[in-house]
Design an enzyme around this catalytic site. Structure first.
Site, PDB file in Angstrom:
ATOM      1  N   PHE A  24      -1.487  -9.085  11.284  1.00 15.97           N
ATOM      2  CA  PHE A  24      -2.029  -7.763  10.955  1.00 15.97           C
ATOM      3  C   PHE A  24      -3.373  -7.952  10.275  1.00 15.97           C
ATOM      4  CE2 PHE A  24      -2.887  -4.095   8.329  1.00 15.97           C
ATOM      5  CZ  PHE A  24      -2.632  -3.050   9.201  1.00 15.97           C
ATOM      6  N   ASP A  40      -7.480 -14.756   6.532  1.00 13.77           N
ATOM      7  CA  ASP A  40      -7.391 -13.358   6.107  1.00 13.77           C
ATOM      8  C   ASP A  40      -6.437 -13.322   4.910  1.00 13.77           C
ATOM      9  OD1 ASP A  40      -7.082 -10.697   5.640  1.00 13.77           O
ATOM     10  OD2 ASP A  40      -6.531 -10.139   7.693  1.00 13.77           O
ATOM     11  N   LYS A  63      -6.804  -5.895  -1.154  1.00 18.33           N
ATOM     12  CA  LYS A  63      -5.635  -5.381  -1.893  1.00 18.33           C
ATOM     13  C   LYS A  63      -5.613  -5.633  -3.412  1.00 18.33           C
ATOM     14  CE  LYS A  63      -2.417  -4.643   1.870  1.00 18.33           C
ATOM     15  NZ  LYS A  63      -2.756  -5.198   3.169  1.00 18.33           N
TER      16      LYS A  63
HETATM   17  C1  LIG Z   1      -3.517  -4.784   4.394  1.00 14.86           C
HETATM   18  C2  LIG Z   1      -4.176  -5.807   5.211  1.00 14.86           C
HETATM   19  C3  LIG Z   1      -5.390  -5.559   5.890  1.00 14.86           C
HETATM   20  C4  LIG Z   1      -6.028  -4.184   5.908  1.00 14.86           C
HETATM   21  O1  LIG Z   1      -6.424  -3.771   4.640  1.00 14.86           O
HETATM   22  P1  LIG Z   1      -6.867  -2.245   4.384  1.00 14.86           P
HETATM   23  O2  LIG Z   1      -7.368  -2.248   2.972  1.00 14.86           O
HETATM   24  O3  LIG Z   1      -5.643  -1.409   4.577  1.00 14.86           O
HETATM   25  O4  LIG Z   1      -7.926  -1.927   5.371  1.00 14.86           O
HETATM   26  C5  LIG Z   1      -5.992  -6.590   6.571  1.00 14.86           C
HETATM   27  N1  LIG Z   1      -5.457  -7.821   6.596  1.00 14.86           N
HETATM   28  C6  LIG Z   1      -4.292  -8.098   5.967  1.00 14.86           C
HETATM   29  C7  LIG Z   1      -3.761  -9.497   6.005  1.00 14.86           C
HETATM   30  C8  LIG Z   1      -3.612  -7.105   5.263  1.00 14.86           C
HETATM   31  O5  LIG Z   1      -2.455  -7.382   4.650  1.00 14.86           O
END
Ligand SMILES: *Cc1c(COP(=O)(O)O)cnc(C)c1O
Length: 393
Positions: free
Chosen positions: A140, A226, A255
């Site tokens: 994701f 990521d 986050k």
């Molecule tokens: C939550 C998440 C995203 C997206 O972040 P947003 O702030 O919702 O755009 C991207 N990569 C990972 C690994 C995530 O957990």
């Protein structure tokens, strides 16, 4: 409360896009790892607003840092210098072993930014047609078009064609599949989450990541971590990749970084730190002094807490295994990013039942119950959460 729960729900139903299946709770107050709803009921928080409230709710140092900054200088745009942005970049590059930072406002944007950076690196050096980003099935990476394309899950791809070109997906922890991607000669980067969060708290093996890092080095593919969910202490290290003895070329974060304020960004190492020049990328809000001051306070609060994150995770894992719950098949994850593989109950049922019993948790993947408690959570609050799990599941 001036507005009761039903009126609040009606306002949402009538005025807000129905993109979320919301739980029937409106929170009105938070302190530490506790939350209170509009009916006065108290909850233990094992979710942190999806890994965002890394220092819990209303941490006094965080509140002071944010309030002090709001009253002095809130925003000037990236056309000017501010002390907070500089200090934060200095800290984050040091903690991650990188050279440069870029600040934006969310995880998806941070992913978009590293995709652009990787593609520019490759086109500067190799010309056109070497632009493919390999990501993992079940990953994701966010909801914007390129980040969504990078997301290796069909269910998110249904309605939004056409997608951005130049992405391919390989199964996680399958080195041969990644290696086979070299044949096409069009790859510029491999992007992974150290633990696939939304996809089901699925950790990548150290052996796989080390081999992948070597393969990237050999082919001059950029290694992109990521760390939007795994970063900023979540796994017990500042960044998840630090559990595996590798050093990515680019690292995203968001986050947990600013403890509730919208801040994201990416960090670039030796290969990439000079790739972006004036005008190549930008954002209006990114890294404004309020968010940067919040993030500086988060890093300061977490520094002494970090060593306890692994211990707390191990404690939760052992206590749950000792409960011998028939619905628990497996516990996986690292630090305070934990996933319970469920049997006999769906993850959304489990989350709803626990919520009704006073514990906030999250679903992930198809059958995973996910915990992302504040990293500052106390043993008493962990025990309170565990006793609700024992009673309810
Ligand atoms: C939550 C998440 C995203 C997206 O972040 P947003 O702030 O919702 O755009 C991207 N990569 C990972 C690994 C995530 O957990």
């Amino acid at each position: 409360m001036t507005v009761n729960f039903n009126d609040m729900k009606n306002m949402y139903d009538e005025n807000i896009c129905a993109t979320y299946g919301r739980y029937p709770v409106a929170f009105v107050k938070g302190a530490g790892s506790r939350l209170w709803d509009s009916e006065g009921k108290e909850y233990v928080d094992f979710a942190s607003g999806i890994g965002v409230n890394s220092v819990g709710h209303s941490h006094p140092k965080w509140v002071d840092a944010v309030c002090a900054q709001v009253g002095v200088l809130a925003h000037v745009s990236n056309l000017f210098y501010t002390e907070q942005g500089g200090l934060l970049a200095e800290k984050l590059t040091a903690l991650s072993g990188t050279k440069k930072a870029f600040f934006c406002n969310s995880g998806a944007e941070s992913v978009e930014g590293v995709i652009k950076t990787a593609r520019k690196y490759s086109s500067d050096k190799y010309g056109a047609n070497r632009h493919t980003i390999i990501t993992l099935q079940g990953s994701f990476h966010g909801r914007t078009m390129a980040a969504l394309t990078a997301t290796g899950q069909d269910k998110f791809h249904k309605h939004f064609h056409p997608f951005v070109q130049g992405f391919r997906y390989v199964p996680p922890n399958d080195f041969a599949a990644l290696e086979a991607e070299a044949k096409a000669g069009d790859v510029c980067a491999f992007m992974f989450e150290p633990i696939m969060g939304e996809g089901g708290v699925m950790p990548l093996d150290t052996d796989y990541l080390q081999k992948a890092a070597q393969l990237c080095e050999k082919n001059d593919w950029l290694l992109i971590a990521d760390e939007v969910q795994t970063g900023v202490g979540r796994t017990g290290k500042w960044f998840g990749f630090q559990n595996h003895g590798i050093q990515p070329d680019a690292i995203t974060f968001a986050k947990g970084i600013a403890g509730a304020l919208p801040l994201g960004g990416f960090l670039l190492g030796d290969k990439l730190h000079t790739t972006l020049g004036a005008g190549d990328h930008g954002t209006t809000y990114g890294g404004n002094p309020i968010c940067a001051a919040a993030a500086l306070s988060v890093l300061e609060i977490l520094e002494p807490v970090l060593p306890s994150v692994t211990e707390k995770g191990t404690y939760i894992r052992e206590k749950i295994l000792a409960m011998n719950l028939p619905c628990v098949k497996e516990i996986r994850g690292c630090g305070l990013m934990l996933g319970i593989k469920l049997d006999t109950i769906t993850n959304t049922e489990a989350v709803s039942k626990l919520l009704a019993a006073g514990l906030v948790t999250l679903p992930a993947g198809i059958d995973i119950l996910r915990f992302l408690p504040p990293l500052t959570i106390s043993t008493e609050d962990i025990d309170a959460g565990l006793s609700i799990i024992k009673k309810t599941l």
